[in-house]
Design an enzyme around this catalytic site. Structure first.
Site, PDB file in Angstrom:
ATOM      1  N   THR A  68      63.283  47.371  40.231  1.00 48.60           N
ATOM      2  CA  THR A  68      64.382  47.699  40.994  1.00 48.60           C
ATOM      3  C   THR A  68      65.138  47.831  39.865  1.00 48.60           C
ATOM      4  OG1 THR A  68      65.278  48.260  43.009  1.00 48.60           O
ATOM      5  CG2 THR A  68      65.651  46.110  41.645  1.00 48.60           C
ATOM      6  N   LYS A  72      62.473  50.434  36.157  1.00 50.95           N
ATOM      7  CA  LYS A  72      61.631  50.701  36.816  1.00 50.95           C
ATOM      8  C   LYS A  72      60.541  52.105  35.958  1.00 50.95           C
ATOM      9  CE  LYS A  72      63.082  51.349  41.279  1.00 50.95           C
ATOM     10  NZ  LYS A  72      63.281  52.631  42.690  1.00 50.95           N
ATOM     11  N   ASN A  93      57.605  51.525  40.439  1.00 50.38           N
ATOM     12  CA  ASN A  93      58.399  50.461  41.264  1.00 50.38           C
ATOM     13  C   ASN A  93      57.544  49.645  42.067  1.00 50.38           C
ATOM     14  OD1 ASN A  93      56.884  51.313  43.781  1.00 50.38           O
ATOM     15  ND2 ASN A  93      58.749  51.416  44.784  1.00 50.38           N
ATOM     16  N   ASP A 109      58.410  54.824  46.284  1.00 52.45           N
ATOM     17  CA  ASP A 109      59.906  54.684  47.207  1.00 52.45           C
ATOM     18  C   ASP A 109      59.129  56.376  47.585  1.00 52.45           C
ATOM     19  OD1 ASP A 109      61.028  52.912  45.911  1.00 52.45           O
ATOM     20  OD2 ASP A 109      61.365  54.078  43.951  1.00 52.45           O
ATOM     21  N   GLY A 134      70.768  64.608  42.010  1.00 55.28           N
ATOM     22  CA  GLY A 134      70.403  63.984  41.269  1.00 55.28           C
ATOM     23  C   GLY A 134      69.010  64.163  40.661  1.00 55.28           C
ATOM     24  N   ALA A 138      65.204  57.749  40.268  1.00 53.77           N
ATOM     25  CA  ALA A 138      65.174  58.180  41.938  1.00 53.77           C
ATOM     26  C   ALA A 138      65.047  58.920  42.355  1.00 53.77           C
ATOM     27  CB  ALA A 138      66.861  57.389  42.492  1.00 53.77           C
TER      28      ALA A 138
END
Length: 279
Positions: A68, A72, A93, A109, A134, A138
């Site tokens: 996390t 990553k 991840n 993810d 973003g 992520a």
């Protein structure tokens, strides 16, 4: 490979900070449910010696790691081989110790997000207008699986427009995607807005123009908390039919990791219900 039935296989999640992680609780529930003999802990990684933190765990007999924030991308670099989705994300991840001692990197993810939206919430992603906020790790982790669902469009909006444009350019062969700055979103409306930024850590929301959420639209925050996140509150205030946090995604990505490690897919519904306090 044949496991020694007298040995308990060790797994963990590595991050910094890490004490808040619900992953040990989730994987303990998966182990009870499936009868798999594992133990799962937390590892506080050292940002100045990231690779050493990974290597120590596996040298001590560890079989697999969840990774996390903020490691990553470092996990992507250390992996000896990677899945296609990890390559697209340039972020890992899930690390898997192979029989020959090499490490395989994967990224669960995106599939975790898609499963939570489709299977748990009943949202059809095909032909939807999706805004992904973003352009960091992520968002990179979820963009490919979102495109594989066949949306009408996937727009990546980011404070620094060049990063969004760069990510969209890399994803172009996979489907209808474009990148832009947040101010360029004015006048556009989306059926689903997903927050992949870290603004929520400061209890803030990315500054997107009013009107971005279409009537009947949903919002989804990849972060989660015991209280509604700032982006969940924003969604409700702007008329979202559903304003969801990332707890379901957390459990679903964990289930995929568990399957990669053990070859058994646990049921996620009961675990999500327990974490929500609904069991």
């Amino acid at each position: 490979c044949i496991r020694d039935s007298t040995m308990t296989d060790r797994y963990a999640v590595i991050g910094n900070p890490i004490e808040h992680s619900k992953s040990p609780q989730i994987h303990a529930a998966f182990a009870r449910q499936t009868g798999e003999d594992i133990e799962y802990g937390r590892v506080l990684g050292d940002p100045k010696q990231v690779e050493a933190s990974f290597r120590r765990f596996f040298a001590a007999g560890g079989k697999g790691l969840n990774v996390t924030v903020p490691f990553k991308e470092a996990a992507w670099r250390i992996a000896d081989e990677r899945s296609a989705r990890a390559e697209t994300a340039r972020a890992v991840n899930t690390l898997i110790l192979l029989d020959d001692g090499r490490l395989r990197g994967d990224n669960t993810d995106g599939v975790g997000l898609v499963r939570d939206l489709k299977d748990n919430q009943g949202l059809v992603l095909a032909a939807k207008r999706i805004l992904l906020l973003g352009a960091g790790g992520a968002s990179r982790g979820v963009a490919r699986p979102l495109l594989e669902e066949g949306p009408e469009t996937l727009v990546i909006g980011n404070r620094t427009a060049s990063k969004a444009v760069e990510l969209a350019s890399a994803l172009k062969p996979l489907g209808p995607v474009q990148g832009c700055g947040l101010d360029a979103l004015a006048g556009r409306a989306f059926d689903l807005i997903i927050n992949g930024t870290a603004a929520g850590l400061q209890d803030e929301v990315p500054p997107i123009p009013d009107g971005c959420l279409a009537p009947g639209g949903w919002t989804y925050d990849m972060m989660y908390g015991d209280q509604p996140t700032a982006f969940c509150r924003w969604g409700k205030a702007h008329g979202a039919v559903q304003a969801l946090d990332g707890l379901g995604m957390l459990v679903e990505q964990a289930a995929d990791s568990f399957f990669l490690w053990r070859g058994v897919r646990p049921r996620t519904g009961p675990v999500i219900a327990t974490l929500r306090g609904r069991d």
